[in-house]
Design a protein around this motif. Structure first.
Motif: not given
Ligand code: PYC
Length: 383
Positions: A45, A50, A47, A84, A333, A250, A337
């Motif tokens: 993903i 934030y 995006r 999203h 995580t 998700y 991106k």
């Molecule tokens: O930040 O979009 C995110 C994301 C989704 C799963 C892990 N990080």
């Protein structure tokens, strides 16, 4: 320059060092195969919705770079724009998504709070029933949210870097950080022998603390596993990327037709990559609350990756107290991106020895200075 770690950020840094700054004597050292770590184990993903202005600006630059990357590298990135949703199921979560939307809008990022009628219109597949433990109340809708192919990013940067003269060494493990009598970093020891370098960049994601221990640099990073799975492939049915801020799950449908489902990081720290049934059980229960039709699909594969988590859920990028030793870390995580902007800014830092404005807030010393960049609310996959 020696870059430790052949993932998307390390290869991106090598590519931009060579292409933007003409630094050709660059070696990328990867203990495994390129993209074997977090770069090959993420949600794909991208995006920029934030929570903090620092985060929004940084990830927005990454989106810009990613949009042009296929053409720049002449490599099909399989970029596809879906939009999203960050779903909010409680009053406090709605407040957080509203705050994010307002910060995003002030910085020119397309993002807004929408409610149940519009959610139903834009994503009719979502279960808007009130007869579930946490009914959906609202969503932060970020139309530019997209996915692109993680292997393509790794291989695109690797190929681009290689064509600009970068050497990429797979199966080479770093065993030590070499310093001179003044404590300055002057190279690395590896499983294949020593390498002299004017600058060393640690871009190893889950293994950061092992490299920083060698360098004698302390960080507040802890390593947690993150798991995901995919279902069998079916025809396109879900056109939006769905993340739930409260259920910490998700779901997106890949171009191959598989549903990619993940959850929050595991609460324990480990270097085990073992996948667990408990994860599948919990993530599936939450995903089924959102999209009940998933119950008819078989689960095909599951996997686990490492996340180097920081206390404020923002990365650690930049200089360290060891001269010539740089950190590109703390990707938790949210690393994939940022790979493009991380590569661009780390390359600028190493080549010019000046900290780019976009990454100054993510310096390691912010923890000692109590200048955190709190992004936990925007990660949505951690309690
Ligand atoms: O930040 O979009 C995110 C994301 C989704 C799963 C892990 N990080």
């Amino acid at each position: 320059v020696v870059i430790i770690g052949g993932g998307a950020t390390g290869l991106g840094t090598a590519y931009y060092l060579a292409k933007n700054h003409g630094v050709k004597s660059v070696a990328v050292l990867e203990q495994n195969y390129i993209g074997a770590g977090g770069s090959g184990r993420n949600t794909t993903i991208i995006r920029s919705n934030y929570r903090t202005p620092e985060g929004v600006r940084f990830y927005e630059r990454s989106m810009e770079l990613y949009r042009g990357l296929g053409a720049e590298l002449d490599f099909n990135m399989m970029l596809s724009n879906h939009g999203h949703f960050t779903l909010a199921h409680t009053d406090s979560s709605v407040r957080v998504q509203r705050e994010r939307a307002e910060t995003n809008q002030l910085l020119g990022v397309d993002s807004r709070l929408i409610f149940r009628d519009e959610i139903a219109e834009l994503c009719p597949e979502l279960n808007l029933s009130k007869d579930v433990p946490y009914p959906i109340q609202a969503a932060l809708y970020h139309p530019p949210g997209s996915v692109l192919r993680h292997d393509a990013v790794v291989w695109g940067y690797a190929t681009g870097a290689y064509h600009h003269g970068v050497s990429i060494h797979q199966g080479v493990r770093v065993t030590g950080i070499r310093k001179d009598e003044h404590g300055r970093c002057v190279g690395v020891d590896t499983s294949e022998g020593p390498i002299d370098a004017g600058a060393v960049v640690s871009a190893v994601a889950g293994w950061t603390t092992q490299i920083t221990d060698m360098a004698g640099v302390q960080t507040p990073i802890t390593n947690h596993p993150l798991q995901a799975y995919v279902t069998e492939a079916v025809k396109p049915m879900l056109h939006k990327i769905i993340v739930s801020a409260n259920l910490h799950v998700y779901v997106s449908q890949t171009d191959r037709g598989e549903f990619l489902i993940g959850a929050e990081i595991e609460p324990y720290t480990t270097y085990s990559l073992r996948s667990t049934f408990t994860f599948v059980e919990h993530a599936s229960a939450n995903a089924l609350d959102l999209l009940p039709f998933l119950a008819r699909l078989k689960i095909m594969r599951q996997w686990t990756g490492y996340c180097d988590m920081t206390p404020d859920y923002s990365p650690i990028m930049g200089e360290t107290e060891v001269e010539n030793f740089y950190l590109d870390s703390g990707w938790g995580t949210w690393g994939f991106k940022a790979s493009a902007v991380c590569g661009e800014t780390m390359a600028e830092l190493v080549a010019t020895r000046k900290v780019p404005e976009l990454i100054a807030p993510f310096r390691l010393s912010r923890f000692a200075e109590e200048r955190l960049v709190p992004e936990k609310a925007a990660a949505s996959v951690s309690h």
